[in-house]
Write a protein that holds these residues in place. Structure first.
Motif, PDB file in Angstrom:
ATOM      1  N   PRO A  85       0.819  -1.213   0.000  1.00  0.00           N
ATOM      2  CA  PRO A  85       0.000   0.000   0.000  1.00  0.00           C
ATOM      3  C   PRO A  85       0.855   1.266   0.000  1.00  0.00           C
ATOM      4  CG  PRO A  85      -0.765  -1.565   1.662  1.00  0.00           C
ATOM      5  CD  PRO A  85       0.564  -2.058   1.174  1.00  0.00           C
ATOM      6  N   ILE A  86       0.288   2.338  -0.528  1.00  0.00           N
ATOM      7  CA  ILE A  86       0.950   3.649  -0.497  1.00  0.00           C
ATOM      8  C   ILE A  86       0.765   4.245   0.894  1.00  0.00           C
ATOM      9  CG2 ILE A  86       0.959   5.983  -1.452  1.00  0.00           C
ATOM     10  CD1 ILE A  86      -0.067   4.758  -4.075  1.00  0.00           C
ATOM     11  N   ARG A  87       1.858   4.644   1.510  1.00  0.00           N
ATOM     12  CA  ARG A  87       1.798   5.191   2.865  1.00  0.00           C
ATOM     13  C   ARG A  87       1.760   6.709   2.833  1.00  0.00           C
ATOM     14  NH1 ARG A  87       6.991   2.794   5.420  1.00  0.00           N
ATOM     15  NH2 ARG A  87       6.295   4.096   7.159  1.00  0.00           N
ATOM     16  N   GLN A  88       0.908   7.263   3.670  1.00  0.00           N
ATOM     17  CA  GLN A  88       0.724   8.709   3.696  1.00  0.00           C
ATOM     18  C   GLN A  88       2.013   9.452   4.030  1.00  0.00           C
ATOM     19  OE1 GLN A  88      -2.608   9.974   6.054  1.00  0.00           O
ATOM     20  NE2 GLN A  88      -2.007  12.118   6.046  1.00  0.00           N
ATOM     21  N   ASP A  89       2.817   8.895   4.937  1.00  0.00           N
ATOM     22  CA  ASP A  89       4.034   9.613   5.338  1.00  0.00           C
ATOM     23  C   ASP A  89       5.106   9.609   4.253  1.00  0.00           C
ATOM     24  OD1 ASP A  89       4.511   6.927   5.565  1.00  0.00           O
ATOM     25  OD2 ASP A  89       5.454   7.020   7.539  1.00  0.00           O
ATOM     26  N   ASN A  90       4.895   8.805   3.183  1.00  0.00           N
ATOM     27  CA  ASN A  90       5.849   8.797   2.071  1.00  0.00           C
ATOM     28  C   ASN A  90       5.462   9.749   0.942  1.00  0.00           C
ATOM     29  OD1 ASN A  90       7.563   6.871   3.175  1.00  0.00           O
ATOM     30  ND2 ASN A  90       6.449   5.157   2.274  1.00  0.00           N
TER      31      ASN A  90
END
Length: 333
Positions: A85-90
């Motif tokens: 999954p795509i992480r918000q902090d990235n």
């Protein structure tokens, strides 16, 4: 213990969907590959460099995964590739350091191919080797059938089948005895009757909470599944629910009202275990045809100690499942 690699994971003992099915069904060993350190504590493992693809068992564009059957050093193997999954902090780094290639622009709408930095483009990789025929069939896309099992069906069809197959749960005992994955356990209650260990499921990469997934495995070895539960087991079930939820809230700041806590029937392996998943995550097997909420199980046993002894339970079986054949032979399907 699975080695966590920069762009893959090597699953040595998946706690649910990749269960051992016999003494020969052991997970891939690091002697198949050479590991080289990069100075940061990570290891680059070349286990897939010799992988020879035979066939794609199934894939899903929606779920961003693919299941491949092949060979590693002349041994049957299954490789599962899943986009993480795509992480918000990235997001800040992804927007700043990625390359964009324009595909189409029309008025206010435009689409691009985005090429993020390599460390933000991970693929979770699970390797099962040597893989048995049962593993191959497990991941092959097949027609499924819903079976309605009465209490008598369980005793005359399912239980003899389970006993005849000699499903191995040695990898579960290895966890309970701290012979494997001891460093992954986040909580343990050592009580022999009401105790359990709680650890992350291998389907969760532990990098975001949206797909949080943990497994509670009981210390008792005399409870195979939901069918064995009686009111005498209520202290065990209540303890799992209470301490499991408390641990997850303390460790991950996820409140009990954001958790789905349930048991599978049929389970993937015959040693009692409970699933804790994020309510936002559509985990495999969380549908009504297989999942039984722990809160419902507790209430049913409070009302009737023999509830799961006689209750009809429905569950899905794949077309090639030997248990399905048993039900057909008995005229129950």
């Amino acid at each position: 213990m699975a080695e966590i690699i920069e762009q893959s994971k090597l699953a040595l003992n998946p706690t649910d969907e990749s269960e051992a099915t016999g003494q020969s069904a052991k997970r891939v060993k690091l002697d198949f590959c050479s590991a080289q350190g990069d100075g940061s504590g990570s290891a680059f493992v070349s286990v897939l460099s010799d992988f020879e693809t035979k066939t794609v068992l199934r894939d899903s564009a929606r779920e961003k995964n693919i299941f491949i059957h092949g060979k590693i050093v002349d041994q049957d193997a299954i490789v599962i590739l899943e986009k993480t999954p795509i992480r918000q902090d990235n997001l800040p780094e992804m927007f700043q350091d990625s390359r964009l290639k324009l595909e189409m622009k029309n008025d206010i709408y435009s689409t691009y191919q985005l090429q993020p930095p390599a460390h933000l483009n991970e693929i979770k990789t699970t390797v099962i080797c040597p893989a048995t025929e049962k593993h191959v069939k497990k991941y092959l896309r097949q027609e499924t059938f819903l079976v309605e099992e009465t209490g008598d069906d369980y005793r005359s069809i399912t239980l003899p089948y389970i006993s005849s197959q000699s499903f191995s749960v040695q990898w579960v005992y290895n966890i309970l005895e701290k012979k494997a994955e001891a460093d992954r356990i986040i909580f343990e209650d050592p009580d022999p009757n009401t105790g359990f260990v709680l650890l992350p499921d291998f389907k969760w990469d532990q990098k975001q909470l949206d797909d949080l997934y943990l497994i509670a495995i009981v210390h008792r070895r005399d409870i195979k599944s939901l069918r064995d539960l009686r009111s005498e087991h209520l202290p065990l079930l209540r303890n799992i629910r209470k301490k499991g939820e408390e641990t997850i809230q303390k460790q991950y700041s996820v409140r009990p009202c954001k958790l789905r806590v349930y048991l599978h029937y049929q389970p993937s392996y015959y040693h009692l275990h409970v699933h804790f998943t994020s309510l936002d995550y559509e985990a495999p097997g969380c549908g009504v045809e297989r999942a039984h909420l722990l809160s419902d199980v507790i209430q049913n046993l409070e009302a009737d100690s023999e509830y799961y002894h006689g209750r009809s339970l429905s569950f899905p079986l794949r077309a090639d499942d030997s248990l399905l054949l048993r039900f057909r032979e008995a005229g129950r399907l």
